[in-house]
Design a protein around this motif. Structure first.
Motif, PDB file in Angstrom:
ATOM      1  N   THR A  79     -13.064  -4.913 -11.830  1.00 56.59           N
ATOM      2  CA  THR A  79     -12.500  -5.964 -10.812  1.00 56.59           C
ATOM      3  C   THR A  79     -12.829  -7.192 -11.319  1.00 56.59           C
ATOM      4  O   THR A  79     -11.907  -8.115 -11.277  1.00 56.59           O
ATOM      5  CB  THR A  79     -13.136  -5.451  -9.454  1.00 56.59           C
ATOM      6  OG1 THR A  79     -12.971  -3.923  -9.151  1.00 56.59           O
ATOM      7  CG2 THR A  79     -12.283  -6.465  -8.283  1.00 56.59           C
ATOM      8  N   VAL A  98      -3.814   0.102  -3.217  1.00 53.14           N
ATOM      9  CA  VAL A  98      -4.676   1.158  -3.108  1.00 53.14           C
ATOM     10  C   VAL A  98      -5.337   1.664  -4.179  1.00 53.14           C
ATOM     11  O   VAL A  98      -6.343   2.214  -4.447  1.00 53.14           O
ATOM     12  CB  VAL A  98      -3.929   2.336  -2.291  1.00 53.14           C
ATOM     13  CG1 VAL A  98      -4.789   3.477  -2.229  1.00 53.14           C
ATOM     14  CG2 VAL A  98      -3.478   1.759  -0.902  1.00 53.14           C
ATOM     15  N   SER A 148      -8.798   0.481  -5.573  1.00 51.22           N
ATOM     16  CA  SER A 148      -9.934   0.757  -4.786  1.00 51.22           C
ATOM     17  C   SER A 148     -10.847   1.716  -5.621  1.00 51.22           C
ATOM     18  O   SER A 148     -12.129   1.839  -5.385  1.00 51.22           O
ATOM     19  CB  SER A 148      -9.506   1.550  -3.392  1.00 51.22           C
ATOM     20  OG  SER A 148      -8.683   2.717  -3.894  1.00 51.22           O
ATOM     21  N   THR A 149     -10.293   2.185  -6.670  1.00 49.91           N
ATOM     22  CA  THR A 149     -11.220   3.104  -7.645  1.00 49.91           C
ATOM     23  C   THR A 149     -11.947   2.393  -8.614  1.00 49.91           C
ATOM     24  O   THR A 149     -12.606   2.977  -9.385  1.00 49.91           O
ATOM     25  CB  THR A 149     -10.400   4.430  -8.226  1.00 49.91           C
ATOM     26  OG1 THR A 149      -9.398   3.788  -8.680  1.00 49.91           O
ATOM     27  CG2 THR A 149     -10.098   5.378  -6.966  1.00 49.91           C
ATOM     28  N   SER A 200     -13.755  -8.690  -3.152  1.00 53.51           N
ATOM     29  CA  SER A 200     -12.973  -7.826  -3.809  1.00 53.51           C
ATOM     30  C   SER A 200     -13.967  -7.168  -4.823  1.00 53.51           C
ATOM     31  O   SER A 200     -14.159  -5.738  -4.807  1.00 53.51           O
ATOM     32  CB  SER A 200     -11.826  -8.074  -4.633  1.00 53.51           C
ATOM     33  OG  SER A 200     -11.055  -6.833  -5.208  1.00 53.51           O
ATOM     34  N   LYS A 222      -8.364  -6.548  -1.711  1.00 50.92           N
ATOM     35  CA  LYS A 222      -7.741  -5.831  -2.958  1.00 50.92           C
ATOM     36  C   LYS A 222      -6.238  -6.133  -2.827  1.00 50.92           C
ATOM     37  O   LYS A 222      -5.487  -6.513  -3.844  1.00 50.92           O
ATOM     38  CB  LYS A 222      -7.854  -4.340  -2.660  1.00 50.92           C
ATOM     39  CG  LYS A 222      -9.212  -3.710  -2.680  1.00 50.92           C
ATOM     40  CD  LYS A 222      -9.843  -3.596  -4.144  1.00 50.92           C
ATOM     41  CE  LYS A 222     -11.261  -2.930  -4.007  1.00 50.92           C
ATOM     42  NZ  LYS A 222     -12.237  -3.476  -5.075  1.00 50.92           N
ATOM     43  N   LYS A 257     -15.545  -1.950  -2.707  1.00 50.86           N
ATOM     44  CA  LYS A 257     -14.610  -1.269  -3.025  1.00 50.86           C
ATOM     45  C   LYS A 257     -13.700  -1.295  -1.934  1.00 50.86           C
ATOM     46  O   LYS A 257     -12.480  -0.750  -1.740  1.00 50.86           O
ATOM     47  CB  LYS A 257     -14.789   0.128  -3.701  1.00 50.86           C
ATOM     48  CG  LYS A 257     -15.173   0.120  -5.151  1.00 50.86           C
ATOM     49  CD  LYS A 257     -15.379   1.542  -5.571  1.00 50.86           C
ATOM     50  CE  LYS A 257     -15.981   1.590  -7.154  1.00 50.86           C
ATOM     51  NZ  LYS A 257     -16.253   2.968  -7.484  1.00 50.86           N
ATOM     52  N   SER A 258     -14.394  -1.107  -0.730  1.00 48.50           N
ATOM     53  CA  SER A 258     -13.832  -0.528   0.520  1.00 48.50           C
ATOM     54  C   SER A 258     -12.982  -1.800   1.424  1.00 48.50           C
ATOM     55  O   SER A 258     -12.121  -1.672   2.025  1.00 48.50           O
ATOM     56  CB  SER A 258     -14.724  -0.265   1.375  1.00 48.50           C
ATOM     57  OG  SER A 258     -15.868  -1.151   1.620  1.00 48.50           O
ATOM     58  N   VAL A 301      -9.812  -3.426   1.702  1.00 49.06           N
ATOM     59  CA  VAL A 301      -8.566  -3.416   1.388  1.00 49.06           C
ATOM     60  C   VAL A 301      -7.955  -4.625   1.110  1.00 49.06           C
ATOM     61  O   VAL A 301      -7.108  -4.893   0.480  1.00 49.06           O
ATOM     62  CB  VAL A 301      -8.026  -2.227   2.183  1.00 49.06           C
ATOM     63  CG1 VAL A 301      -6.628  -2.094   1.793  1.00 49.06           C
ATOM     64  CG2 VAL A 301      -8.849  -1.175   2.135  1.00 49.06           C
ATOM     65  N   ASN A 337       0.939  -1.240   0.005  1.00 43.38           N
ATOM     66  CA  ASN A 337       0.079  -0.033   0.064  1.00 43.38           C
ATOM     67  C   ASN A 337       0.986   1.224  -0.052  1.00 43.38           C
ATOM     68  O   ASN A 337       1.798   1.348   0.970  1.00 43.38           O
ATOM     69  CB  ASN A 337      -0.903   0.104   1.254  1.00 43.38           C
ATOM     70  CG  ASN A 337      -2.080  -1.192   1.094  1.00 43.38           C
ATOM     71  OD1 ASN A 337      -2.322  -1.464   0.063  1.00 43.38           O
ATOM     72  ND2 ASN A 337      -2.399  -1.729   2.209  1.00 43.38           N
TER      73      ASN A 337
END
Lengths: 544, 380
Positions: free
Chosen positions: B185, B175, B178-179, B227, B237, B231-232, B234, B13
């Motif tokens: 995804t 990180v 996340s968008t 995932s 991800k 989105k949150s 982490v 990250n």
């Protein structure tokens, strides 16, 4: 299946690696080094060339340099002469296969192809069209590849440089642009060499002419210092200025202020080392309207003038001789009558009688007249002058007898001092008499003008150092110093036009020299001057 | 005999912040940032520009990469590189942007046109310093020796393979994921799974790639769903980012198979998300390849959570195919070629192109054009 495995191997990369900057750098460096080697080679070749270098040496040098880079075995140079391409040089020489002097036919020659292409032509001998004349020769020499490079300089084709080797080399490896650069350098040198030869030839021709000219030629720099002379001038210069230091032109023309005229053209008659010379000068032009020096051309006129003088004099003498002979003949008859008649009368006259003395005087005077006439005839006789053993005293007395009365009449006292038993000299009496007459007449003329109270003329003969000398001395006040140099020059005279021609002394000097003698002023002072004729005494005893 | 190649990898990250100084360490004086408009929109390009500004590294932008990397984009990019006088490339994005960045790098030092380099080991000169930041957890381009560029004239995806295409430094920052939208995804996640499975059954697989591939399969099986779901998440991800990295390392060294060969052929004709095509094709190709390496498929099934005891290898393999199909369905990845707009009349051309693709070489089962057509029909 094998194929598939090979593909998998190449995909997974067992046989390949990520390209690496170090190896890339090394490649770049090695490429640069290669380029440097080539550049320094061109540089070395260029430095090594010099204009006077034989073509064969140049080719040898190029071949040796190229040998470090490529397997080059043969290099040849063909030059273009009026649209004919001719093999001029081959290194190493292989005259048997392809003799020097071979000319190539357009369209059937790889060399011509390079001339027309104006670019390097690389070819494998095996691929060469069989119509090409070079193919046979290259094959005979076991050559595999050849590159023909056109030679250009200043837009004109000079010829073709060909290099060939015994191993197959690709054109990329050969670096044709580099080879062309090398060829271009060679072309420039060939051109320079040609120009140099032309210039050298011109220079040699000029120098030969310069040396061959009998006139003296002197070249000076702008300041007037002598930079170059031809052999004729060098001799004169050596006499005039013996030391080897830079010689200035004014040291030669000492009494002429040449320096003020250096920039102008000079054209006049000057006296240099007792020689009459016509001197002319011209500036040597230099680039940009400048003058790099001055050329002096000096023509010695002395001999020519003396010859002229002698011709005139002998012309006069001839006329005078004829006249004198005529006069003598006319006088002979009356004199015969005078002498004969006086003898007849004397025979009949008593010795004691007063007439006898008078008649004796008449007869003596008649005899003297006949002697004078006879001398005159002898002197004026236009015989071919022959050189024989001659008595100096006799010649001097003969001359004196001709002028004795004239001189005495001018109130001049003549003294003579003749050395007894002088040896003879080898020469011509009449000519020597002429010198003495000239000297006596000059002395008489000088004394006549002189205001000295007791005019005296002394005539001496003597022997010294195996030489015979005659001196004529007067006490007429001497010759002005500024004239002493000129008096022997033809046409120089101080006398009135009616009295002198200016030829006497110069002709006399000529005669003296013909006899191996000299004529000089040995003394000149306020009192008077002495001229001296010197003749070599005859060594051998002679028999009549 | 085998070889295993990997770039320097920075994982974690906030790793994005290392991008600028990574370029600097490689000697960059002016870097060309290559990315796409989507990332510009989401603000990641600003972030990377800030990284460069922070360390006074001059940069130029080329944000013209599309959804699929095209030769035209590469040419535009190399013009930008040369005009600005750049000497390094920093790629930011998914497979497309990174492949365009690779293409730019090839032309920057080797010159010519990108089509000149299609094939294996045709790049002669080293590329400029190349740093890649992945934003998708899918393509694996940041660690691979591949670059896939579309030849606009031939409408074909050219596969360029060269060790020189492996970036100098790969940066994986979870990180960044996340968008991403849930569909992206899902699509990229399925792509990771196809990389992992194909490289594991590949003829060029090695123990070194096997470890990476199997672990990637396991991570995708466990973390793709969460995932996609949030989105949150982490942690999910991060795991997907690792799965992508490991799958990337595996396929870069073990190469791929028929899925990618066919997918490249379809992608050359239609502008489709690479992950979607792979997702559709994967179960069908697995089914076709099943008999070539049953034990391998059994191991795949194990990684996906199947109990293999008391089951034959083929039973396990069939279960694995089912699980892959189910995973695709769960994350709402497309299921049929018809759904994404592939036309039946193109199949023959697609099959021809696929047969020529380099990835076909390592497919475990010998394959014919008819086999490819059969697969296409099954997947339609």
């Amino acid at each position: 299946m094998q194929n598939k495995q090979a593909l998998i191997d190449s995909l997974t990369g067992v046989n390949s690696s990520k390209n690496n900057y170090y190896s890339e750098l090394k490649q770049t460096v090695s490429a640069l080094e290669n380029k440097n080697t080539k550049l320094s080679m061109i540089n070395n070749v260029t430095k090594g060339f010099h204009v006077a270098m034989p073509m064969e040496e140049m080719l040898e040098m190029v071949l040796q340099s190229l040998d470090q880079l490529y397997p080059v075995a043969r290099i040849s140079l063909s030059l273009l002469y009026d649209d004919s391409l001719q093999l001029t040089q081959v290194y190493p020489p292989d005259t048997e296969v392809f003799p020097v002097g071979t000319t190539f036919t357009k369209g059937a020659s790889v060399y011509w192809e390079a001339v027309h292409a104006r670019t390097p032509v690389h070819m494998l001998v095996a691929d060469m069209p069989s119509k090409y004349a070079e193919k046979r020769a290259f094959e005979a020499l076991d050559l595999i590849f050849t590159v023909s490079l056109p030679l250009y300089s200043r837009g004109t084709t000079l010829g073709v440089l060909n290099i060939a080797g015994k191993e197959a080399v690709e054109s990329e490896t050969l670096d044709l642009p580099f080879l062309q650069q090398l060829a271009d350098q060679l072309a420039v040198h060939i051109e320079n060499s040609r120009l140099y030869t032309q210039v050298l030839k011109g220079k040699q021709e000029w120098e030969a002419s310069f040396s061959a000219v009998q006139d003296m030629l002197i070249i000076t720099d702008q300041e007037g210092f002598v930079t170059r002379t031809n052999p004729a001038a060098a001799d004169m210069l050596l006499q005039s200025v013996p030391d080897k230091k830079p010689v200035h032109i004014t040291q030669l023309f000492s009494h002429v202020r040449v320096e003020t005229r250096l920039a102008q053209r000079l054209d006049e008659r000057l006296t240099i080392q007792e020689r009459v010379c016509d001197v002319s000068s011209a500036p040597v032009p230099h680039a940009e309207n400048g003058v790099s020096g001055i050329v002096f051309s000096i023509k010695d006129r002395t001999e020519q003038l003396q010859l002229e003088a002698q011709l005139i004099q002998s012309g006069k003498m001839a006329a005078m001789g004829e006249m004198a002979a005529g006069v003598a003949h006319e006088l002979n008859s009356p004199l015969t009558a005078v002498i004969g008649n006086s003898q007849l009368l004397l025979r009949d006259t008593q010795t004691e009688s007063p007439e006898h003395q008078l008649l004796t005087d008449i007869k003596n005077c008649g005899d003297r007249c006949r002697n004078i006439v006879r001398n005159l005839l002898t002197f004026a006789r236009q015989d071919e002058y022959t050189m024989t053993s001659t008595s100096l005293n006799h010649a001097v007395q003969q001359a004196l007898s001709l002028l004795y009365y004239q001189i005495e009449r001018s109130q001049i006292h003549i003294e003579t001092d003749f050395a007894p038993s002088l040896p003879d000299f080898h020469g011509n009496s009449q000519e020597i008499e002429q010198i003495i007459i000239n000297l006596l007449m000059n002395a008489r003329d000088a004394l006549e003008e002189s205001t000295v109270s007791e005019k005296r003329l002394t005539l001496r003969t003597f022997e010294k150092n195996d030489e015979l000398h005659v001196t004529v001395t007067d006490n007429a006040g001497g010759i002005p110093p500024d004239r002493i140099e000129s008096i022997f020059f033809p046409f120089f005279t101080t006398k009135e036009v009616s009295k002198g021609t200016g030829l006497g002394l110069s002709v006399s000097l000529g005669i003296a020299k013909e006899h191996g003698g000299t004529l000089r002023v040995v003394q000149s002072s306020a009192e008077g001057s002495t001229f001296q004729l010197t003749l070599p005494a005859e060594r051998e005893e002679h028999h009549d | 005999m085998y070889k295993y190649m990997t770039p320097e990898i920075i994982f974690g990250n906030g790793a994005l912040e290392k991008s600028g100084e990574s370029c600097l360490r490689l000697g960059a004086k002016r870097v060309l940032i290559v990315s796409d408009p989507g990332l510009q929109e989401s603000g990641w390009t600003n972030k990377i520009e800030q990284c460069c500004e922070d360390i006074d590294l001059p940069y130029s932008r080329f944000y013209g990469a599309g959804i699929n990397p095209r030769d035209v984009e590469v040419e535009q990019g190399v013009d930008a590189y040369k005009q600005a006088g750049c000497d390094a490339v920093l790629g930011l994005g998914g497979g497309s942007a990174l492949d365009v960045a690779k293409g730019i790098s090839i032309l920057a030092t080797n010159g010519g046109r990108i089509a000149d380099y299609e094939g294996v080991d045709l790049i002669a000169k080293p590329l400029p310093p190349l740093v890649m930041v992945t934003t998708t957890a899918g393509s694996g381009s940041e660690v691979s020796q591949f670059s896939i560029i579309i030849d606009s004239k031939r409408r074909k995806k050219m596969t360029i393979v060269s060790k020189s295409l492996i970036p100098d430094i790969a940066i994986i920052d979870p990180v960044l994921l996340s968008t991403k939208s849930s569909s992206l995804t899902a699509s990229t996640g399925m792509d990771v799974l196809s990389h992992a499975i194909e490289s594991f059954v590949s003829l060029a697989a090695t123990p070194l790639t096997d470890v990476q591939a199997l672990h990637a399969i396991k991570l995708v099986s466990y973390y793709l769903r969460p995932s996609v779901a949030a989105k949150s998440n982490v942690y999910a991800k991060e795991q997907m980012a690792m799965a992508s990295l490991q799958a990337g390392l595996a396929f870069s060294n073990a190469i791929l198979g028929a899925v990618h060969a066919i997918s490249h052929a379809i992608g050359g004709r239609l502008s489709l998300a690479h992950g979607d095509i792979n997702s559709i094709l994967l179960p069908h190709v697995m089914n076709f390849n099943r008999i070539a390496a049953p034990e391998r498929f059994k191991q795949i099934a194990e990684q996906m959570g199947i109990t293999t005891a008391h089951r034959t290898a083929d039973e396990c393999a069939l279960l694995a195919v089912e699980l892959v199909t189910k995973l695709g369905a769960d994350v709402r990845a497309p299921q049929r070629l018809a759904d994404i707009g592939v036309e039946r009349e193109d199949f023959s051309v697609i099959a021809d192109m696929a047969m020529e693709d380099a990835c076909m070489v390592t497919n475990p089962r010998d394959i014919t054009k008819q086999d490819v057509l059969d697969i296409l029909h099954e997947a339609y």
